[in-house]
Design a protein around this motif. Structure first.
Motif, mmCIF file in Angstrom:
data_model
loop_
_atom_site.group_PDB
_atom_site.id
_atom_site.type_symbol
_atom_site.label_atom_id
_atom_site.label_comp_id
_atom_site.label_asym_id
_atom_site.label_seq_id
_atom_site.Cartn_x
_atom_site.Cartn_y
_atom_site.Cartn_z
ATOM 1 N N VAL A 50 0.841 -1.215 0.048
ATOM 2 C CA VAL A 50 0.026 -0.084 0.094
ATOM 3 C C VAL A 50 0.817 1.183 0.032
ATOM 4 O O VAL A 50 1.632 1.579 1.016
ATOM 5 C CB VAL A 50 -1.147 -0.226 1.185
ATOM 6 C CG1 VAL A 50 -1.841 1.466 1.372
ATOM 7 C CG2 VAL A 50 -1.941 -1.132 1.181
ATOM 8 N N LEU A 51 0.757 2.209 -1.007
ATOM 9 C CA LEU A 51 1.197 3.242 -1.100
ATOM 10 C C LEU A 51 0.550 4.488 -0.222
ATOM 11 O O LEU A 51 -0.551 4.419 -0.811
ATOM 12 C CB LEU A 51 1.921 3.689 -2.471
ATOM 13 C CG LEU A 51 2.856 2.643 -3.354
ATOM 14 C CD1 LEU A 51 3.287 3.210 -4.560
ATOM 15 C CD2 LEU A 51 4.067 2.267 -2.271
ATOM 16 N N GLN A 52 1.376 5.281 0.254
ATOM 17 C CA GLN A 52 0.507 6.482 0.764
ATOM 18 C C GLN A 52 0.634 7.787 -0.404
ATOM 19 O O GLN A 52 -0.395 8.353 -0.694
ATOM 20 C CB GLN A 52 1.218 6.873 2.121
ATOM 21 C CG GLN A 52 0.489 8.218 2.770
ATOM 22 C CD GLN A 52 0.950 8.456 3.786
ATOM 23 O OE1 GLN A 52 0.940 7.557 4.892
ATOM 24 N NE2 GLN A 52 1.424 9.621 4.322
ATOM 25 N N SER A 53 2.063 7.995 -0.683
ATOM 26 C CA SER A 53 2.044 9.113 -1.741
ATOM 27 C C SER A 53 3.113 8.880 -2.642
ATOM 28 O O SER A 53 4.143 7.905 -2.477
ATOM 29 C CB SER A 53 2.583 10.022 -0.794
ATOM 30 O OG SER A 53 2.034 10.336 0.488
ATOM 31 N N ILE A 54 3.074 9.383 -3.701
ATOM 32 C CA ILE A 54 4.247 9.259 -4.754
ATOM 33 C C ILE A 54 4.728 10.635 -5.113
ATOM 34 O O ILE A 54 3.847 11.467 -5.164
ATOM 35 C CB ILE A 54 3.684 8.631 -6.154
ATOM 36 C CG1 ILE A 54 3.223 7.167 -5.905
ATOM 37 C CG2 ILE A 54 4.562 8.683 -7.237
ATOM 38 C CD1 ILE A 54 3.037 6.381 -7.096
ATOM 39 N N PHE A 55 5.977 10.927 -5.143
ATOM 40 C CA PHE A 55 6.602 12.035 -5.336
ATOM 41 C C PHE A 55 7.368 12.030 -6.872
ATOM 42 O O PHE A 55 8.079 11.092 -7.073
ATOM 43 C CB PHE A 55 7.663 12.307 -4.270
ATOM 44 C CG PHE A 55 7.105 12.237 -2.859
ATOM 45 C CD1 PHE A 55 6.711 13.408 -2.174
ATOM 46 C CD2 PHE A 55 6.859 11.027 -2.390
ATOM 47 C CE1 PHE A 55 6.353 13.429 -1.114
ATOM 48 C CE2 PHE A 55 6.425 11.061 -1.004
ATOM 49 C CZ PHE A 55 6.057 12.235 -0.224
ATOM 50 N N GLN A 98 16.869 9.904 -8.482
ATOM 51 C CA GLN A 98 15.881 9.583 -9.671
ATOM 52 C C GLN A 98 14.630 10.501 -9.535
ATOM 53 O O GLN A 98 14.571 11.079 -8.342
ATOM 54 C CB GLN A 98 15.413 8.155 -9.834
ATOM 55 C CG GLN A 98 16.515 7.207 -10.163
ATOM 56 C CD GLN A 98 15.916 5.679 -10.455
ATOM 57 O OE1 GLN A 98 14.798 5.772 -11.024
ATOM 58 N NE2 GLN A 98 16.646 4.894 -9.995
ATOM 59 N N PRO A 99 14.091 10.920 -10.540
ATOM 60 C CA PRO A 99 13.027 12.032 -10.439
ATOM 61 C C PRO A 99 11.872 11.351 -9.792
ATOM 62 O O PRO A 99 10.638 11.841 -9.914
ATOM 63 C CB PRO A 99 12.828 12.342 -12.019
ATOM 64 C CG PRO A 99 13.190 11.236 -12.522
ATOM 65 C CD PRO A 99 14.276 10.644 -11.998
ATOM 66 N N ILE A 100 11.642 10.137 -9.065
ATOM 67 C CA ILE A 100 10.638 9.485 -8.516
ATOM 68 C C ILE A 100 10.972 8.867 -7.170
ATOM 69 O O ILE A 100 11.919 8.447 -7.009
ATOM 70 C CB ILE A 100 10.014 8.513 -9.486
ATOM 71 C CG1 ILE A 100 8.339 8.316 -9.324
ATOM 72 C CG2 ILE A 100 10.710 7.276 -9.523
ATOM 73 C CD1 ILE A 100 7.510 8.265 -10.522
ATOM 74 N N ALA A 101 9.864 8.987 -6.328
ATOM 75 C CA ALA A 101 10.084 8.573 -4.851
ATOM 76 C C ALA A 101 8.556 8.142 -4.365
ATOM 77 O O ALA A 101 7.585 8.522 -4.930
ATOM 78 C CB ALA A 101 10.696 9.462 -3.947
ATOM 79 N N ALA A 102 8.700 7.501 -3.348
ATOM 80 C CA ALA A 102 7.147 7.140 -2.883
ATOM 81 C C ALA A 102 7.348 6.715 -1.364
ATOM 82 O O ALA A 102 8.272 6.532 -0.956
ATOM 83 C CB ALA A 102 6.423 5.851 -3.599
ATOM 84 N N LEU A 103 6.304 6.879 -0.749
ATOM 85 C CA LEU A 103 5.994 6.595 0.706
ATOM 86 C C LEU A 103 5.052 5.246 0.988
ATOM 87 O O LEU A 103 3.999 5.454 0.149
ATOM 88 C CB LEU A 103 5.308 7.675 1.765
ATOM 89 C CG LEU A 103 6.278 8.624 2.485
ATOM 90 C CD1 LEU A 103 5.434 9.548 2.994
ATOM 91 C CD2 LEU A 103 7.062 7.918 3.414
#
Length: 286
Positions: A50-55, A98-103
């Motif tokens: 389960v992802l909370q946020s994508i940056f 990299q230009p992407i990350a997630a919580l």
């Protein structure tokens, strides 16, 4: 169409959570884990985490509409934030971000998750890690454990968290799928004994040792492999509390093997023994 929110401030609560998660990986009850880079974020989605946020860095928003992301429709519950590149880079920990990350929410496992759903058809195979401090070694062990169909990992005191960024990368996504439980040495031994699981202490070859060589030991029975720290191996006290000692014979002039290599060889041998004889159905109830 994705609902993107633009964030400009490093004091945004989600940005602060990401920064904290990346620096204190997976601590706390509802552990939030920071994921950096496309590969880990996609592996988490693929594994049902389960992802909370994508940056995403501004100017790279189209990444979320392209493969491999396009294969995993993002639930509406995920917050998607676009940040200036400098703000995202300053939040992340890798040298070349990299230009992407997630919580993500770390999966939480129970002891029952480490046991086969049908003990009649498959014998438990568990790896107990006592003081594995190198995150690359930990990730490699997780990857091998999944490859050779171990049921899960018991993490004893002194072992690094699997939510360390390097451990997650080395695990190639196995960290999201393989049940992983933190326990004390005594609790681990109690759970294994109660489950009728033989505890084997992996030891470096030594002339006077009462270890059984790898080929001489039956790994088809319910088995827990205890792997010690990179520097000093298993403590004599813990090894003495295991049912037996097991060693990998090394004909070459080395004193011991890397912890992750040793664990992988033991897991491979368990998988090899379990695949024999041909008449035995593989993981299917008759």
């Amino acid at each position: 169409e994705m609902a993107l929110r633009i964030v400009q401030s490093k004091s945004n609560p989600s940005v602060k959570e990401l920064r904290a998660a990346l620096r204190h990986s997976g601590k706390g009850a509802d552990a939030l884990v920071g994921l950096e880079g496309t590969h880990l974020v996609v592996e988490a989605l693929r594994s049902g985490v389960v992802l909370q946020s994508i940056f995403v860095a501004q100017g790279h928003e189209q990444l979320l509409n392209q493969s491999p992301f396009s294969e995993f429709p993002l639930p509406a519950s995920i917050e998607i934030l676009a940040l200036p590149r400098e703000l995202l880079d300053s939040t992340l920990t890798t040298e070349t971000p990299q230009p992407i990350a997630a919580l993500a929410h770390a999966p939480s496992w129970r002891w029952s998750d480490l046991l086969p759903s049908s003990p009649a058809t498959s014998s438990p195979l568990i790896v107990a890690l006592a003081g594995i401090q190198d995150p690359g070694n930990l990730g490699t062990i997780l990857r091998s454990a999944e490859a050779f169909v171990a049921n899960g990992i018991l993490s004893l005191p002194g072992t690094v968290t699997p939510w360390n960024a390097k451990a997650m990368r080395a695990s190639a996504g196995s960290v999201f799928r393989l049940p992983f439980l933190n326990t004390s040495e005594s609790q681990a031994l109690e759970l294994l004994r109660a489950g009728g699981i033989t505890t084997l202490a992996a030891m470096a070859p030594a002339p006077e040792d009462a270890s059984q060589s790898l080929g001489a030991i039956d790994l088809t029975r319910p088995t827990a492999l205890f792997i010690g720290s990179e520097g000093s191996g298993l403590s004599p006290e813990l090894a003495a509390r295991c049912d037996a000692r097991i060693t990998i014979p090394c004909p070459g002039p080395v004193e011991s093997l890397n912890a992750a290599v040793a664990a992988s060889i033991l897991l491979y041998e368990a998988a090899r023994q379990r695949a024999l004889p041909a008449a035995k159905p593989k993981r299917r109830s008759s």
